[in-house]
Design a protein around this motif. Structure first.
Motif, short mmCIF file in Angstrom:
data_model
loop_
_atom_site.label_atom_id
_atom_site.label_comp_id
_atom_site.label_asym_id
_atom_site.label_seq_id
_atom_site.Cartn_x
_atom_site.Cartn_y
_atom_site.Cartn_z
N VAL A 43 4.61 4.21 8.81
CA VAL A 43 4.73 4.47 10.24
C VAL A 43 4.44 3.18 11.00
CG1 VAL A 43 3.82 5.77 12.21
CG2 VAL A 43 4.16 6.90 10.00
N LEU A 44 5.38 2.79 11.86
CA LEU A 44 5.23 1.58 12.67
C LEU A 44 5.34 1.97 14.14
CD1 LEU A 44 7.49 0.86 10.13
CD2 LEU A 44 6.65 -1.38 10.79
N VAL A 45 4.43 1.42 14.94
CA VAL A 45 4.46 1.70 16.38
C VAL A 45 4.82 0.41 17.10
CG1 VAL A 45 3.14 2.47 18.37
CG2 VAL A 45 2.67 3.45 16.13
N ILE A 87 7.37 -7.08 16.09
CA ILE A 87 8.27 -6.18 15.36
C ILE A 87 9.45 -6.98 14.81
CG2 ILE A 87 9.79 -4.17 15.53
CD1 ILE A 87 6.90 -3.31 15.62
N SER A 88 9.90 -8.00 15.58
CA SER A 88 10.97 -8.86 15.05
C SER A 88 10.54 -9.48 13.73
CB SER A 88 11.31 -9.98 16.05
OG SER A 88 11.91 -9.46 17.19
N LEU A 89 9.28 -9.96 13.68
CA LEU A 89 8.78 -10.57 12.45
C LEU A 89 8.67 -9.55 11.32
CD1 LEU A 89 6.07 -13.04 13.77
CD2 LEU A 89 8.20 -13.61 12.62
N ASP A 117 13.91 -2.96 23.13
CA ASP A 117 14.06 -2.96 21.66
C ASP A 117 14.76 -1.70 21.16
OD1 ASP A 117 12.60 -5.25 21.97
OD2 ASP A 117 10.71 -4.38 21.28
N TYR A 118 15.52 -1.06 22.08
CA TYR A 118 16.26 0.14 21.67
C TYR A 118 17.24 -0.18 20.55
CZ TYR A 118 19.36 4.18 21.91
OH TYR A 118 20.11 5.28 21.59
N PHE A 119 18.03 -1.23 20.75
CA PHE A 119 18.99 -1.61 19.69
C PHE A 119 18.25 -1.93 18.39
CE2 PHE A 119 22.32 -3.38 22.88
CZ PHE A 119 22.97 -2.15 22.92
N GLN A 120 17.17 -2.75 18.53
CA GLN A 120 16.43 -3.18 17.35
C GLN A 120 15.94 -1.98 16.54
OE1 GLN A 120 12.36 -4.54 17.77
NE2 GLN A 120 12.84 -6.44 16.70
N ALA A 121 15.44 -0.96 17.25
CA ALA A 121 14.88 0.20 16.55
C ALA A 121 15.96 1.11 15.97
CB ALA A 121 13.98 1.00 17.50
N THR A 122 17.05 1.29 16.73
CA THR A 122 18.01 2.32 16.34
C THR A 122 19.22 1.79 15.60
OG1 THR A 122 19.20 2.19 18.43
CG2 THR A 122 17.35 3.74 18.32
N ALA A 143 0.83 -1.20 0.00
CA ALA A 143 0.00 0.00 0.00
C ALA A 143 0.87 1.26 0.00
CB ALA A 143 -0.95 -0.01 1.20
N ALA A 144 1.98 1.22 0.74
CA ALA A 144 2.91 2.37 0.73
C ALA A 144 3.49 2.54 -0.66
CB ALA A 144 4.03 2.15 1.75
N GLY A 145 3.83 1.41 -1.30
CA GLY A 145 4.39 1.46 -2.66
C GLY A 145 3.41 2.02 -3.66
N ALA A 146 2.11 1.86 -3.38
CA ALA A 146 1.08 2.41 -4.26
C ALA A 146 0.82 3.89 -3.94
CB ALA A 146 -0.21 1.61 -4.15
N GLY A 147 1.57 4.43 -2.98
CA GLY A 147 1.49 5.87 -2.70
C GLY A 147 0.51 6.26 -1.61
N GLU A 148 0.04 5.28 -0.83
CA GLU A 148 -0.94 5.57 0.21
C GLU A 148 -0.27 5.66 1.58
OE1 GLU A 148 -4.33 6.11 -0.55
OE2 GLU A 148 -3.39 6.13 -2.52
N ARG A 149 -0.88 6.45 2.47
CA ARG A 149 -0.38 6.50 3.86
C ARG A 149 -0.71 5.20 4.57
NH1 ARG A 149 -1.01 12.67 6.19
NH2 ARG A 149 0.81 13.34 5.01
N VAL A 150 0.28 4.62 5.22
CA VAL A 150 0.09 3.32 5.86
C VAL A 150 0.63 3.33 7.29
CG1 VAL A 150 0.21 2.06 3.69
CG2 VAL A 150 2.30 2.45 4.99
N PHE A 151 0.12 2.39 8.06
CA PHE A 151 0.34 2.42 9.51
C PHE A 151 0.15 1.03 10.06
CE2 PHE A 151 0.00 3.90 13.73
CZ PHE A 151 -1.26 3.74 14.27
N THR A 152 1.02 0.62 10.98
CA THR A 152 0.78 -0.61 11.72
C THR A 152 1.25 -0.42 13.15
OG1 THR A 152 0.96 -3.03 11.72
CG2 THR A 152 2.98 -1.83 11.30
N THR A 153 0.75 -1.29 14.02
CA THR A 153 1.21 -1.28 15.40
C THR A 153 1.48 -2.72 15.79
OG1 THR A 153 -1.04 -1.50 16.25
CG2 THR A 153 -0.18 0.73 16.02
N SER A 154 2.44 -2.91 16.69
CA SER A 154 2.74 -4.25 17.16
C SER A 154 3.51 -4.13 18.47
CB SER A 154 3.56 -5.01 16.10
OG SER A 154 3.66 -6.37 16.47
N SER A 155 3.98 -5.26 18.96
CA SER A 155 4.83 -5.26 20.14
C SER A 155 6.01 -6.17 19.86
CB SER A 155 4.04 -5.72 21.36
OG SER A 155 4.88 -5.67 22.51
#
Lengths: 356, 247
Positions: free
Chosen positions: A100-102, A82-84, A120-125, A66-78
């Protein structure tokens, strides 16, 4: 708009809608499932797309498409989710897709637990997925700040054509606080016709757009990495955000803490002030780019004897603090993982121990 | 003089990297002809897999996304859900779809996502150099089954068309081949039907196309066609496994 009392997870979902994002793909995981439960009711009201994917892997690639098609996209997880998504995050960074991922962090490693953590500081940064990429990472410390950061994240993701991560924790997701949704959000005109697969006819072009992260020749691959690197350098120039607390006077020690943990650190600072002990705090609001210069200058103050990184993990951000301080002062870490949250008294005791 | 045979507009004016005797070129052309005939080049988005057709985006003349290994159905889901006005298809091989991407294809099919999947089955991993696939035939030699596929050890090859046809939701599941001119005409008809169903907003469609891999089978192109006809088509039976009309 008047203030409303909202649970962090629900406020995050509403913030995305208010920012004009109407495409949400996700998979249930504690402690952030309320975002999906909220959006499955709210998005149809806005003619948006809500889809519960078969896995976080699939959810993250629906985001990619959906992002590739130019649309705003969003997901959330824990965290485990996020590893997956790490694979797709790497692909999105490589293909320069805004998303945008939360991450409402829980304790790890492995299945870990469901209580708040900042592991998940290392994972994110520092990565998480493969290859050379960075995520612009925002760390809110209140439900209000989470709302503002989620709304701004879409603008940042589109400005840099790069995924943006909101790094919160289970406490932020689960607690209720009064929030006010900013109005009049403005975003720069989109240049998506230059890159998005939104149909040649829809942009009056006879040139196909290709969304890909594959660069088979060494020169092409190097070129793509240089383009990405240049963006990350731009982020370092323009997007660093942090909050300073009690740093005007002559403090003896500098605390560095992000997200919910920083609020406990502020209480500790207030308690010590009553005893006549001055402690400063730098709270990075962006974890990448990291406020290197602010921390460097803050520990350079002659009164400051050392720096202490306080985190809900076993010592991750402390490595970035050490990098900034560069041996000029002693740097140490204090923290707990997986739901055991230090009290202000425990932070006070640790500060006194460090000061000797 | 009248031109009687032209390159489809939806096909790029370039050479492909495919090996001599490979049938990807035929299948690319069939897809491009269908897109031309339906007049949807300007609204089509293809999703390429990881495998031999990873570079498919270079050979078509419309928008394309390159997915990670096996994830094309999830990528296509994202595109189609966000932009229902676009015509979307995935083009996937048997390692991509039937092994690493099995979860994505089953769930996309079962949700009835309104896109088309072209599934090219040549019973081997081509791009990585001839390893065993979930579709590799019993006793077929590959670089990771040098003594031939031992079904006692790794099971029987997966029949993807039958597997998806067992689901209630998907409405058009067909298996075709491109080993003979007659089969090629039938394969095109099936591909066209699949795209038409999408334009009518009807259903998820998959057309499995039995294909060849002379390079990794260690056969000449002509012998490959014969081997596929004898060995593959006796196990992978051609035909429509599910049609919306039959529902």
């Amino acid at each position: 708009m008047a203030k409303v009392l909202m649970k962090g997870n629900e406020a995050i979902g509403e913030a995305a809608i208010k920012a004009g994002c109407l495409n949400y793909f996700a998979y249930p995981i504690t402690p952030q499932t309320e975002v999906a439960e909220y959006l499955c009711r709210r998005l149809p009201e806005e003619n948006g797309v809500f889809l519960q994917a078969e896995s976080e892997v699939a959810a993250s690639y629906m985001l990619f498409g959906a992002a590739g098609a130019g649309e705003r996209v969003f997901t959330t997880s824990s965290s485990p989710g996020i590893s997956l998504m790490g694979e797709a995050i790497s692909y999105m960074a490589g293909a320069q897709l805004p998303a945008v991922l939360v991450n409402i962090m829980r304790g790890g490693p492995g299945l870990g637990g469901i209580l708040p953590a900042q592991g998940d500081y290392f994972q994110a940064t520092k990565g998480g997925g493969h290859g050379d990429y960075r995520l612009l990472t925002l760390a809110p410390a209140s439900v209000q700040e989470a709302v503002e950061m989620v709304m701004e994240a879409f603008t940042l993701a589109e400005k840099y054509r790069n995924p943006v991560m909101i790094l919160g924790d289970g406490m932020l997701g689960q607690m209720m606080e009064p929030v006010e949704f900013p109005e009049g959000l403005t975003t720069a005109p989109s240049n998506k016709d230059e890159w998005a697969t939104n149909g040649m006819g829809n942009r009056n072009s006879n040139k196909p757009n290709i969304v890909k992260s594959l660069f088979l020749t060494d020169t092409d691959l190097n070129e793509n990495n240089l383009v990405l690197k240049a963006k990350y350098e731009e982020m370092k120039k323009h997007e660093i955000r942090y909050e300073s607390y009690n740093t005007d006077g002559d403090y003896q020690l500098l605390l560095v803490s992000f997200g919910m943990m920083s609020r406990i650190c502020k209480s500790a600072i207030d308690d010590l002030k009553e005893e006549g002990i001055e402690i400063g705090l730098i709270r990075p609001q962006t974890l990448f780019p990291f406020p290197d210069e602010a921390i460097r200058q803050a520990v350079d103050k002659p009164s400051c004897k050392s720096a202490l990184s306080v985190e809900l993990n076993m010592g991750q951000m402390v490595e970035d603090v050490e990098r900034c301080v560069h041996g000029k002062r002693p740097v140490s870490w204090f923290g707990t993982a997986g739901g055991v949250i230090p009290t202000p008294e425990e932070v006070v005791a640790e500060i006194k121990r460090v000061l000797g | 003089m009248a031109k009687v045979f032209l390159k489809p507009k939806a096909l790029a004016d370039t050479h492909t990297h495919y090996c001599p005797g490979c049938t990807h070129g035929i299948i690319h052309r069939l897809v491009a002809e269908v897109i031309d005939e339906l007049g949807v080049q300007d609204t089509t988005v293809g999703v390429a897999p990881v495998g031999c057709s990873v570079l498919a985006y270079n050979y078509f003349n419309f928008d394309f996304q390159e997915a990670a290994h096996g994830r094309a159905p999830a990528v296509a889901t994202g595109i189609k859900r966000a932009r229902p006005d676009l015509t979307v298809f995935t083009y996937q091989g048997d390692g991509d779809l039937a092994s690493i991407g099995m979860a994505e294809i089953i769930h996309a099919a079962n949700r009835g996502e309104k896109f088309v999947t072209i599934f090219v089955n040549n019973a081997v991993y081509g791009m990585t150099g001839g390893q065993m696939a979930p579709t590799t035939m019993p006793n077929q030699i590959s670089t990771t089954s040098p003594a031939g596929r031992d079904v006692a050890d790794v099971g029987m090859p997966i029949k993807v068309a039958e597997l998806l046809a067992a689901l209630q939701t998907p409405a058009f599941i067909s298996r075709q081949a491109v080993l003979k001119p007659k089969q090629i005409f039938k394969a095109k008809k099936a591909i066209k039907k699949a795209f038409q169903y999408q334009l009518e907003g009807k259903c998820f469609s998959m057309v499995e196309v039995v294909s060849t891999c002379p390079t990794n089978w260690g056969l000449t192109p002509v012998d490959s066609l014969k081997w596929a006809e004898d060995k593959l088509l006796s196990y992978y039976k051609l035909g429509d496994y599910k049609t919306p009309e039959a529902e």
